[in-house]
Design a protein around this motif. Structure first.
Motif: not given
Length: 196
Positions: A117-121, A149-150, A162-163, A170-171
């Motif tokens: 999970t990547i969170q951007l603030d 995938e995107c 989330a990926v 996977q990179r």
């Protein structure tokens, strides 16, 4: 309830987008963290560009791993992605005028059977976060490359994507780009958990 005006003010500020009150509101109402994890964090400092390394020749600033939290400035990035790229590889059908903004791009390798999970603030400007599955390390993808995938979150002022992986690593390239050509400071947080 003695603190009713304070609670109401904090709740309304959080719901109406007053980013500077988000972390204060989460202290008063801890459940707000569930609505937006950014409320738990201190706002990103907007007073000056955060010193950020320039991208390598392949367009990537650095490699992230699970548990990393990085702060940076999109203005040091490249201008390789824009609306035509995001639309052609099915990241988003919307047009947000990304073409003249620089994107900050990081690599992330997700282990097999994991969810990242990547969170951007990005309380300084309206930035968006994107994850593009991309195994090649010599260059960034363009709209002429097949993308498997995107994932993209075009929410105002940040967002979460989330990926997941299955049987193999996977990179991904994790990008931060600005709507209406915005460039500003941001914070990226990566959390991982076993998926299967």
């Amino acid at each position: 309830m003695r603190n009713r005006p304070m609670v109401w003010m904090a709740l309304m500020a959080g719901l109406t987008g007053c980013d500077w009150l988000g972390s204060t509101a989460a202290r008063v109402i801890p459940a707000l963290e569930v609505v937006d994890p950014s409320f738990a964090a201190e706002p990103v400092d907007c007073s000056a560009p955060i010193p950020t390394p320039r991208p390598n020749n392949n367009g990537v600033i650095s490699t992230l791993t699970c548990g990393d939290v990085v702060e940076g400035y999109t203005g040091v990035g490249t201008r390789q992605w824009g609306d035509s790229f995001y639309r052609s590889v099915y990241c988003t059908p919307e047009v947000h005028y990304y073409d003249n903004a620089r994107e900050a791009v990081y690599a992330l390798k997700v282990p097999p059977n994991f969810k990242a999970t990547i969170q951007l603030d990005s309380n300084c400007a309206d930035l968006d976060v994107v994850a593009v599955a991309w195994e090649e390390t010599g260059h960034m993808p363009t709209d002429r490359h097949p993308i498997i995938e995107c994932e993209m979150d075009t929410s105002r002022g940040g967002g979460t994507i989330a990926v997941t992986t299955v049987s193999r690593e996977q990179r991904y390239l994790i990008g931060v780009d600005g709507k209406n050509n915005a460039e500003s400071n941001f914070r990226l947080s990566v959390t991982c958990a076993q998926y299967r």
